[in-house]
Write an enzyme that holds these catalytic residues in place. Structure first.
Site, PDB file in Angstrom:
ATOM      1  N   ARG A  34      19.553 118.510  93.711  1.00 33.13           N
ATOM      2  CA  ARG A  34      18.720 118.103  92.575  1.00 33.13           C
ATOM      3  C   ARG A  34      18.873 116.761  92.509  1.00 33.13           C
ATOM      4  O   ARG A  34      18.035 116.297  91.512  1.00 33.13           O
ATOM      5  CB  ARG A  34      18.893 118.248  91.785  1.00 33.13           C
ATOM      6  CG  ARG A  34      18.673 120.154  91.117  1.00 33.13           C
ATOM      7  CD  ARG A  34      17.435 120.816  91.412  1.00 33.13           C
ATOM      8  NE  ARG A  34      17.612 122.007  91.058  1.00 33.13           N
ATOM      9  CZ  ARG A  34      16.471 122.681  91.466  1.00 33.13           C
ATOM     10  NH1 ARG A  34      16.492 122.542  92.887  1.00 33.13           N
ATOM     11  NH2 ARG A  34      16.824 124.010  90.802  1.00 33.13           N
ATOM     12  N   ASN A  54      14.567 120.540  98.904  1.00 36.03           N
ATOM     13  CA  ASN A  54      13.562 120.513  98.183  1.00 36.03           C
ATOM     14  C   ASN A  54      13.374 119.285  96.875  1.00 36.03           C
ATOM     15  O   ASN A  54      13.755 119.693  95.695  1.00 36.03           O
ATOM     16  CB  ASN A  54      12.942 121.582  97.684  1.00 36.03           C
ATOM     17  CG  ASN A  54      14.322 122.383  97.233  1.00 36.03           C
ATOM     18  OD1 ASN A  54      15.092 122.040  97.221  1.00 36.03           O
ATOM     19  ND2 ASN A  54      14.056 123.812  96.051  1.00 36.03           N
ATOM     20  N   HIS A  71      13.334 130.208 104.827  1.00 38.58           N
ATOM     21  CA  HIS A  71      13.525 131.098 102.858  1.00 38.58           C
ATOM     22  C   HIS A  71      12.926 132.795 102.979  1.00 38.58           C
ATOM     23  O   HIS A  71      11.799 132.757 103.175  1.00 38.58           O
ATOM     24  CB  HIS A  71      12.641 130.298 101.915  1.00 38.58           C
ATOM     25  CG  HIS A  71      11.828 130.678 100.863  1.00 38.58           C
ATOM     26  ND1 HIS A  71      13.805 130.218  99.378  1.00 38.58           N
ATOM     27  CD2 HIS A  71      12.307 131.587 100.247  1.00 38.58           C
ATOM     28  CE1 HIS A  71      12.873 130.918  98.567  1.00 38.58           C
ATOM     29  NE2 HIS A  71      11.623 131.921  98.739  1.00 38.58           N
ATOM     30  N   HIS A  78      19.046 134.567 102.239  1.00 41.63           N
ATOM     31  CA  HIS A  78      18.620 135.511 100.610  1.00 41.63           C
ATOM     32  C   HIS A  78      18.298 136.530 100.803  1.00 41.63           C
ATOM     33  O   HIS A  78      17.054 136.910 100.723  1.00 41.63           O
ATOM     34  CB  HIS A  78      18.239 134.253  99.356  1.00 41.63           C
ATOM     35  CG  HIS A  78      16.843 134.016  99.726  1.00 41.63           C
ATOM     36  ND1 HIS A  78      16.175 134.261 100.030  1.00 41.63           N
ATOM     37  CD2 HIS A  78      17.228 132.874  99.161  1.00 41.63           C
ATOM     38  CE1 HIS A  78      15.417 133.026  99.994  1.00 41.63           C
ATOM     39  NE2 HIS A  78      15.957 131.748  99.490  1.00 41.63           N
ATOM     40  N   ASP A 104      23.376 129.854  96.731  1.00 40.77           N
ATOM     41  CA  ASP A 104      21.659 129.217  95.948  1.00 40.77           C
ATOM     42  C   ASP A 104      22.244 128.364  94.921  1.00 40.77           C
ATOM     43  O   ASP A 104      20.788 129.029  93.962  1.00 40.77           O
ATOM     44  CB  ASP A 104      21.113 130.382  96.235  1.00 40.77           C
ATOM     45  CG  ASP A 104      19.346 130.045  96.341  1.00 40.77           C
ATOM     46  OD1 ASP A 104      18.983 128.889  96.321  1.00 40.77           O
ATOM     47  OD2 ASP A 104      17.867 130.512  96.366  1.00 40.77           O
ATOM     48  N   HIS A 128      18.476 124.250  86.773  1.00 42.80           N
ATOM     49  CA  HIS A 128      17.226 124.534  86.021  1.00 42.80           C
ATOM     50  C   HIS A 128      17.819 123.655  84.174  1.00 42.80           C
ATOM     51  O   HIS A 128      18.957 124.145  83.990  1.00 42.80           O
ATOM     52  CB  HIS A 128      15.862 125.015  86.143  1.00 42.80           C
ATOM     53  CG  HIS A 128      15.483 125.115  87.593  1.00 42.80           C
ATOM     54  ND1 HIS A 128      15.068 124.681  87.433  1.00 42.80           N
ATOM     55  CD2 HIS A 128      16.313 126.363  88.555  1.00 42.80           C
ATOM     56  CE1 HIS A 128      14.392 125.054  88.794  1.00 42.80           C
ATOM     57  NE2 HIS A 128      14.856 126.170  89.508  1.00 42.80           N
ATOM     58  N   GLY A 182      16.022 130.092  89.778  1.00 42.14           N
ATOM     59  CA  GLY A 182      16.997 129.522  90.496  1.00 42.14           C
ATOM     60  C   GLY A 182      18.052 129.194  88.988  1.00 42.14           C
ATOM     61  O   GLY A 182      17.847 129.482  87.857  1.00 42.14           O
TER      62      GLY A 182
HETATM   63  O1  DOR Z   1      15.003 130.166  92.767  1.00 46.39           O
HETATM   64  C1  DOR Z   1      15.207 129.571  93.269  1.00 46.39           C
HETATM   65  N1  DOR Z   1      15.918 128.622  93.483  1.00 46.39           N
HETATM   66  N2  DOR Z   1      14.997 129.714  94.670  1.00 46.39           N
HETATM   67  C2  DOR Z   1      14.306 129.052  95.548  1.00 46.39           C
HETATM   68  O2  DOR Z   1      13.798 129.283  96.418  1.00 46.39           O
HETATM   69  C3  DOR Z   1      14.156 127.275  94.926  1.00 46.39           C
HETATM   70  C4  DOR Z   1      15.297 127.681  94.064  1.00 46.39           C
HETATM   71  C5  DOR Z   1      14.790 126.094  93.592  1.00 46.39           C
HETATM   72  O3  DOR Z   1      15.433 124.736  94.078  1.00 46.39           O
HETATM   73  O4  DOR Z   1      15.240 126.296  92.543  1.00 46.39           O
HETATM   74 ZN    ZN Z   2      14.719 130.099  99.244  1.00 52.72          ZN
HETATM   75 ZN    ZN Z   3      17.857 128.256  98.224  1.00 56.71          ZN
END
Ligand code: DOR
Ligand code: ZN
Ligand code: ZN
Length: 401
Positions: free
Chosen positions: A22, A52, A137, A191, A261, A265, A280
């Site tokens: 992040r 991302n 993904h 995943h 993963d 958040h 996530g």
């Molecule tokens: O659960 C997820 N969170 N899946 C994703 O593909 C992205 C990730 C996120 O960046 O929050």
């Molecule tokens: Zn993913």
């Molecule tokens: Zn991911």
């Protein structure tokens, strides 16, 4: 300095090949500094960081900025994913040749961020625009989108009931496998979470490698009842049939590596009612204790764990001098106490978002020390020294079919 390892196990430095730190993005949730601190507290010596972010890592300029930015901020070594998007396909071949880039990542369905390659023509162009193993993904999120109106009424705890009858089509993965065979370019499927897709991928070992997540090995749909939005991730936590298939795939060699993963958040975003709940879960810090507990429960051997968390990721991504305890390799060690019992508590979590879906889990087996390139970075919950993490180097010259 002498290190007493009596009664402990010395493992090669463990790698988490799937984290979302992040940064740049939301420092109230996570940063490079806090996410890599979480990693070393959890016995992880290197992480591969997803693209991302805000803005996303899709250009040379963004990559260079991140490369400079991690200096003096990362507590562990770090590899960088570059995101493939429809707008940067022409740049991917050059981006993937840089030695600190672990892979090009493509999202086939909408996710956190704006990276999306969801049509056949773009997917084909991406596959023809380089030669290193592409990271995909895996999730037919089209299906999830279709289902959202159904979930709306019941909240996240109803998610599992609806998922049970979702046919697992994984059309994107099927198209990718056809392209991989045609182009000779390898693909790493991130995943993988369903029995059907694992079964399918067994026939594509010539072109595909496979990641499964700690969560899909550890949690089933009962978690929605207990955790609500704090169990929501993509791909979703599923029922016991899929978890059993993931363990069978670990046992029979279909799985190459395990990722967390780690995707923090804010609490507010996790507590938004479905379907607005952010998908996530945090995981980089809890990954090893949870997996060691699985070892103690007899679900896999410690040797297989090392395979999946050190040698496997190093091999899949062609990391240089990582993943093994031997001459010529970096002196990265994860030292664990297989007998230590400890309960995962939220107060232990280093990510500023401050929560874990594993709170309250009693684990047997715990990281005691994290040693990175010969330096003790963590000993018994104490972070030592300065953030001295370096970019992981990858062999970019290999064709990775
Ligand atoms: O659960 C997820 N969170 N899946 C994703 O593909 C992205 C990730 C996120 O960046 O929050
Ligand atoms: Zn993913
Ligand atoms: Zn991911």
């Amino acid at each position: 300095e002498e290190i007493d390892c009596a009664g402990l196990h010395v493992l090669p430095g463990l790698i988490d090949p799937h984290v979302h730190l992040r940064d740049p993005g939301d420092p109230a949730v996570e940063t490079i500094e806090t996410g890599t601190r979480a990693a070393i507290l959890g016995g992880i010596t290197a992480v591969f960081d997803m693209p991302n972010t805000t803005p996303s890592i899709t250009s040379q300029a963004a990559l260079e900025h991140k490369r400079a930015y991690v200096q003096g901020r990362a507590w562990c070594d770090i590899g960088f994913y570059v995101g493939g998007a429809k707008s940067n396909i022409a740049d991917l071949a050059a981006l993937e040749l840089q030695p600190d880039v672990c892979a090009i990542k493509i999202f086939a369905g909408s996710s956190t961020g704006d990276l999306l390659v969801d049509d056949d023509a773009s997917l084909e162009r991406v596959m023809r625009s380089g030669r290193r193993r592409i990271c995909y993904h895996s999730e037919d999120e089209q299906r999830l989108q279709e289902r959202k109106p159904i979930f709306a009424a019941g909240g996240p705890h109803r998610l599992h009931a609806e998922w049970r009858d979702v046919e697992c089509a994984f059309l994107g993965t099927r198209r990718l496998m056809a392209l991989a065979r045609e182009t000779g370019r390898g693909a790493h499927i991130l995943h993988v979470s369903t029995a059907e897709e694992l079964e399918y991928l067994r026939d594509f070992r010539d072109v595909a490698t496979v990641e499964v997540l700690v969560n899909h090995l550890s949690q089933t749909d009962e978690a929605y009842e207990r955790l609500g939005g704090y169990a929501v991730m993509n791909p979703p936590i599923r029922d016991a049939r899929h978890m059993a298939a993931a363990w069978a795939a670990v046992a029979d060699g279909t799985v190459d590596c395990i990722g967390s993963d780690h995707a923090p958040h804010s609490r507010a975003a996790k507590e938004r009612p479905w379907p607005a709940t952010a998908a996530g879960l945090t995981g980089v810090q809890t990954m090893l204790p949870v997996m060691l507990d699985h070892v103690n429960a007899g679900r896999l051997t410690l040797t297989r764990l090392v395979d999946l968390m050190a040698a496997g990721p190093a091999r899949v991504y062609n990391a240089i001098a990582k993943g093994r305890l031997c001459a010529g390799y970096d002196a990265d060690f994860t030292i664990v106490d297989m007998k230590r019992q400890r309960t995962i508590e939220e107060s232990w979590i280093a990510s500023p978002c401050g929560w874990t879906p594993f709170a309250g889990m009693a684990c047997t087996g715990w990281p005691a020390m994290t040693i990175i390139r010969g330096q003790v970075a963590m000993r018994e919950d104490e972070v030592l020294g300065a953030p001295a993490g370096r970019p992981v180097r990858f062999d970019t010259g290999l064709s990775q079919g």
